[in-house]
Design a protein around this motif. Structure first.
Motif, PDB file in Angstrom:
ATOM      1  N   MET A   1       1.022  -1.321   0.275  1.00 40.91           N
ATOM      2  CA  MET A   1       0.124  -0.189  -0.034  1.00 40.91           C
ATOM      3  C   MET A   1       0.753   1.249   0.199  1.00 40.91           C
ATOM      4  N   THR A   2       0.198   2.332  -1.213  1.00 39.09           N
ATOM      5  CA  THR A   2       1.044   3.440  -0.969  1.00 39.09           C
ATOM      6  C   THR A   2       1.342   4.079   1.049  1.00 39.09           C
ATOM      7  N   SER A   3       1.842   4.763   0.589  1.00 46.37           N
ATOM      8  CA  SER A   3       1.556   5.283   1.872  1.00 46.37           C
ATOM      9  C   SER A   3       2.419   7.052   1.577  1.00 46.37           C
ATOM     10  N   ILE A   4       1.323   8.109   1.774  1.00 47.82           N
ATOM     11  CA  ILE A   4       1.327   9.136   1.223  1.00 47.82           C
ATOM     12  C   ILE A   4       0.894  10.245   2.579  1.00 47.82           C
ATOM     13  N   GLU A   5       2.326  11.750   2.489  1.00 50.22           N
ATOM     14  CA  GLU A   5       1.484  12.042   3.548  1.00 50.22           C
ATOM     15  C   GLU A   5       2.200  13.988   3.267  1.00 50.22           C
ATOM     16  N   LEU A   6       0.973  14.652   3.988  1.00 47.16           N
ATOM     17  CA  LEU A   6       1.415  16.226   3.435  1.00 47.16           C
ATOM     18  C   LEU A   6       1.573  16.530   4.469  1.00 47.16           C
ATOM     19  N   LEU A   7       3.414  16.994   4.771  1.00 49.20           N
ATOM     20  CA  LEU A   7       3.352  18.082   5.742  1.00 49.20           C
ATOM     21  C   LEU A   7       2.973  19.712   5.718  1.00 49.20           C
ATOM     22  N   THR A   8       3.174  20.168   6.707  1.00 53.36           N
ATOM     23  CA  THR A   8       2.978  21.734   6.678  1.00 53.36           C
ATOM     24  C   THR A   8       3.178  22.216   7.677  1.00 53.36           C
ATOM     25  N   ASN A   9       3.346  24.067   7.910  1.00 53.27           N
ATOM     26  CA  ASN A   9       3.689  24.231   9.863  1.00 53.27           C
ATOM     27  C   ASN A   9       2.656  24.951   9.655  1.00 53.27           C
ATOM     28  N   PRO A  10       2.452  25.232  11.641  1.00 52.75           N
ATOM     29  CA  PRO A  10       1.149  26.208  11.377  1.00 52.75           C
ATOM     30  C   PRO A  10       0.914  27.382  11.001  1.00 52.75           C
ATOM     31  N   GLY A  11       0.061  27.857  10.022  1.00 52.58           N
ATOM     32  CA  GLY A  11       0.214  29.142   9.734  1.00 52.58           C
ATOM     33  C   GLY A  11       0.391  29.058   8.010  1.00 52.58           C
ATOM     34  N   CYS A  12       1.006  27.630   7.437  1.00 56.33           N
ATOM     35  CA  CYS A  12       1.622  27.570   5.846  1.00 56.33           C
ATOM     36  C   CYS A  12       1.049  28.550   5.393  1.00 56.33           C
ATOM     37  N   PRO A  13       0.624  29.953   4.123  1.00 56.67           N
ATOM     38  CA  PRO A  13      -0.201  29.718   3.728  1.00 56.67           C
ATOM     39  C   PRO A  13      -0.381  29.072   2.027  1.00 56.67           C
ATOM     40  N   HIS A  14       0.497  28.280   1.370  1.00 59.52           N
ATOM     41  CA  HIS A  14       0.890  27.717   0.599  1.00 59.52           C
ATOM     42  C   HIS A  14       0.118  25.820   0.487  1.00 59.52           C
ATOM     43  N   ALA A  15      -0.180  25.872   1.866  1.00 56.36           N
ATOM     44  CA  ALA A  15      -0.794  24.268   3.054  1.00 56.36           C
ATOM     45  C   ALA A  15      -2.095  23.979   2.142  1.00 56.36           C
ATOM     46  N   ASP A  16      -3.281  24.803   1.969  1.00 56.90           N
ATOM     47  CA  ASP A  16      -4.052  24.741   1.021  1.00 56.90           C
ATOM     48  C   ASP A  16      -4.453  24.307  -0.100  1.00 56.90           C
ATOM     49  N   ALA A  17      -3.155  25.076  -1.054  1.00 53.53           N
ATOM     50  CA  ALA A  17      -2.781  24.668  -2.779  1.00 53.53           C
ATOM     51  C   ALA A  17      -2.471  23.184  -2.838  1.00 53.53           C
ATOM     52  N   ALA A  18      -1.563  22.881  -1.646  1.00 50.52           N
ATOM     53  CA  ALA A  18      -0.605  21.481  -1.827  1.00 50.52           C
ATOM     54  C   ALA A  18      -1.518  20.610  -1.813  1.00 50.52           C
ATOM     55  N   ARG A  19      -2.647  20.472  -0.832  1.00 48.03           N
ATOM     56  CA  ARG A  19      -3.519  19.626   0.089  1.00 48.03           C
ATOM     57  C   ARG A  19      -4.860  19.546  -1.561  1.00 48.03           C
ATOM     58  N   ARG A  20      -5.559  20.767  -2.413  1.00 48.17           N
ATOM     59  CA  ARG A  20      -6.061  20.254  -4.212  1.00 48.17           C
ATOM     60  C   ARG A  20      -5.036  20.162  -5.067  1.00 48.17           C
ATOM     61  N   LEU A  21      -3.571  20.307  -4.744  1.00 46.44           N
ATOM     62  CA  LEU A  21      -3.035  19.441  -6.064  1.00 46.44           C
ATOM     63  C   LEU A  21      -3.201  18.098  -5.804  1.00 46.44           C
ATOM     64  N   LEU A  22      -2.114  17.832  -4.875  1.00 50.32           N
ATOM     65  CA  LEU A  22      -2.421  16.035  -4.201  1.00 50.32           C
ATOM     66  C   LEU A  22      -3.862  15.491  -4.167  1.00 50.32           C
ATOM     67  N   GLU A  23      -4.878  16.625  -4.190  1.00 52.62           N
ATOM     68  CA  GLU A  23      -6.216  15.238  -3.755  1.00 52.62           C
ATOM     69  C   GLU A  23      -6.361  15.649  -5.226  1.00 52.62           C
ATOM     70  N   GLN A  24      -6.123  16.354  -6.715  1.00 50.16           N
ATOM     71  CA  GLN A  24      -5.970  16.258  -8.259  1.00 50.16           C
ATOM     72  C   GLN A  24      -5.213  15.803  -8.253  1.00 50.16           C
ATOM     73  N   CYS A  25      -4.331  15.280  -8.019  1.00 50.33           N
ATOM     74  CA  CYS A  25      -3.238  13.737  -8.477  1.00 50.33           C
ATOM     75  C   CYS A  25      -3.983  13.092  -8.521  1.00 50.33           C
ATOM     76  N   LEU A  26      -4.274  12.343  -7.340  1.00 53.60           N
ATOM     77  CA  LEU A  26      -4.864  11.311  -6.722  1.00 53.60           C
ATOM     78  C   LEU A  26      -6.270  10.851  -7.772  1.00 53.60           C
ATOM     79  N   ASP A  27      -7.254  11.740  -8.096  1.00 53.51           N
ATOM     80  CA  ASP A  27      -7.976  11.860  -8.589  1.00 53.51           C
ATOM     81  C   ASP A  27      -7.530  11.610 -10.066  1.00 53.51           C
ATOM     82  N   GLU A  28      -6.453  12.153 -10.397  1.00 52.52           N
ATOM     83  CA  GLU A  28      -6.379  12.108 -12.055  1.00 52.52           C
ATOM     84  C   GLU A  28      -5.533  10.308 -12.510  1.00 52.52           C
TER      85      GLU A  28
END
Length: 84
Positions: A1-28
């Motif tokens: 099974m593939t292990s996937i992690e999204l690591l962010t620090n508190p208040g990261c202004p780019h976390a939401d964009a990275a989360r969306r991009l990761l979700e889009q890639c998984l969907d694709e």
């Protein structure tokens, strides 16, 4: 099974964009793998697939904004390689 992690620090202004991009890639790729999100003292945002940072080792350690945020191409390549 593939292990996937999204690591962010508190208040990261780019976390939401990275989360969306990761979700889009998984969907694709048609993958329904769970993503573990961790907030802490990380270069942010970082996408880790099977223990490897998709962008290679970050230049900075600890809580910092990445100068090389995860790209669509690198996420797709890492996810694709994890399926072979």
């Amino acid at each position: 099974m593939t292990s996937i992690e999204l690591l962010t620090n508190p208040g990261c202004p780019h976390a939401d964009a990275a989360r969306r991009l990761l979700e889009q890639c998984l969907d694709e790729l048609g993958l329904a793998a769970p993503v573990t999100e961790r907030v802490g003292d990380f270069p942010s945002p970082t996408v880790v697939v099977n223990g490897a940072d998709v962008m290679g080792a970050p230049s900075a350690r600890g809580a910092s904004c990445r100068l090389d945020p995860p790209s669509r191409e690198r996420i797709l390549a890492a996810l694709g390689a994890s399926q072979t």
